[in-house]
Design a protein around this motif. Structure first.
Motif, PDB file in Angstrom:
ATOM      1  N   ALA A  86      -4.311   3.792  -4.118  1.00 12.66           N
ATOM      2  CA  ALA A  86      -3.605   2.133  -3.519  1.00 12.66           C
ATOM      3  C   ALA A  86      -4.901   1.622  -3.540  1.00 12.66           C
ATOM      4  O   ALA A  86      -6.224   1.837  -3.553  1.00 12.66           O
ATOM      5  CB  ALA A  86      -3.062   2.014  -2.290  1.00 12.66           C
TER       6      ALA A  86
ATOM      7  N   SER B 256       0.657  -0.995  -0.567  1.00 16.31           N
ATOM      8  CA  SER B 256      -0.231  -0.084  -0.047  1.00 16.31           C
ATOM      9  C   SER B 256       0.757   1.573  -0.209  1.00 16.31           C
ATOM     10  O   SER B 256       1.017   1.916  -0.827  1.00 16.31           O
ATOM     11  CB  SER B 256      -0.834  -0.176   1.253  1.00 16.31           C
TER      12      SER B 256
ATOM     13  N   ARG C 263       2.329   1.510  -3.279  1.00 14.68           N
ATOM     14  CA  ARG C 263       0.971   2.253  -4.212  1.00 14.68           C
ATOM     15  C   ARG C 263       0.924   3.366  -4.205  1.00 14.68           C
ATOM     16  O   ARG C 263       0.834   4.298  -5.259  1.00 14.68           O
ATOM     17  CB  ARG C 263       0.177   1.532  -4.077  1.00 14.68           C
TER      18      ARG C 263
END
Length: 335
Positions: free
Chosen positions: A295, A7, A10
């Motif tokens: 994300a 996460s 991203r």
């Protein structure tokens, strides 16, 4: 931890603004996650290769069995962001440190990973010492250099406690640290005041809260008697035995552990949902959170609430690991 790392990467790439950041080629090619539920979420959310256990992963081989694709996949090298288990250095592990048989996992981890990496990023509990790591790394100070910092999400404005030490370890004959870049200065620029409280994490609309067990009801009464004034309290712990845990003095969420699945809120008269526990780390569990973070939303599917709570207890703070990734990209340069 693998979910937090994915996460963070991203979100970091989606929100890059500087020229150096936007041109950086950052790809998280594989993860090592042994928890079956986490493996499922990683596969459904990101689809990247995942290998079951870092200590069973043979980095001298070109391929290894991937739990995502259910086949032999390529093993990327060069940079590693992971860590051996932290329990031996935590309060839960009685802070035994190196004085335990289990510490052999740390030595095995570094011996296995170090020969194949130029950069290793480590996250662990604050008691984890630099000299412990250097003592495990093949070649020690002759081969490796390190930048480390202690970070807590509250420093970045989040109402949850999770102090951790982050280490950026690098082979100084392959990469060097830019002397003009200071990790502490970056942290100071990103500091923010906490404006919410632990109660802010009770955001789901739950029409019929789950009933408390007899033991939990008893613990709740003990909290009211022995620890009056708490906003949230961990009903899985026993305040009567001196093991009670609740919000911090500054009103933030206590540090979650794998047994913190029953965090009770006085205002809502219920315990935190698994998704709410995951969101304390800024893991995107709703479409809105995912859109703002840049994300993917975690594909939790049929993962049980208790499993989500355990995942939250093992997770890293996404903003903290994001800061460290940014620091590594900005501070490290190829020789």
């Amino acid at each position: 931890a693998a979910l937090s790392l994915q996460s963070a990467v991203r979100s970091f790439l989606a929100n890059s603004r500087t020229t150096r950041m936007s041109k950086s080629h950052v790809v998280l090619k594989h993860t090592c996650e042994i928890n079956p539920d986490c493996q499922e979420v990683l596969a459904q959310t990101y689809g990247n290769c995942n290998f079951s256990d870092i200590l069973s992963l043979d980095l001298t081989r070109q391929t290894f069995y991937c739990t995502t694709h259910k086949k032999m996949c390529n093993v990327p090298q060069r940079t590693d962001a992971s860590r051996p288990v932290c329990i031996f250095f935590s309060a839960m592990g009685l802070r035994q440190g190196t004085n335990t048989v289990g510490f052999a996992t740390h030595q095995a981890y570094y011996e296995r990973v170090a020969p194949h990496q130029d950069v290793i990023i480590v996250e662990n509990v604050p008691e984890y010492q630099e000299n412990t790591v250097m003592g495990c790394l093949p070649g020690g100070n002759r081969v490796w250099r390190m930048k480390s910092i202690r970070l807590d999400p509250r420093v970045l404005g989040l109402p949850t406690a999770r102090a951790r030490v982050f280490m950026i370890i690098y082979k100084y004959n392959k990469v060097q640290w830019n002397p003009k870049f200071h990790l502490e200065t970056l942290t100071e620029h990103l500091c923010s005041q906490v404006v919410m409280s632990a109660e802010s994490y009770f955001w789901k609309k739950v029409s019929i809260p789950k009933q408390l067990s007899e033991a939990e009801e008893r613990n709740l009464r003990d909290y009211h008697k022995l620890c009056p004034g708490l906003m949230v309290m961990d009903l899985s712990q026993y305040p009567k035995n001196g093991r009670g845990r609740g919000n911090t003095v500054d009103g933030c969420m206590c540090t979650l552990t794998t047994s913190s699945g029953r965090i009770y809120g006085e205002a809502k008269h219920r315990v935190l949902h698994g998704e709410e526990l995951l969101s304390t780390h800024v893991l995107p569990v709703t479409a809105t959170q995912a859109r703002k973070a840049g994300a993917p939303k975690l594909a939790l599917g049929t993962i049980k609430d208790t499993s989500q709570a355990k995942m939250a207890g093992n997770a890293m703070s996404v903003p903290c690991i994001g800061l460290i990734i940014m620091a590594a990209i900005m501070g490290l340069e190829r020789v």
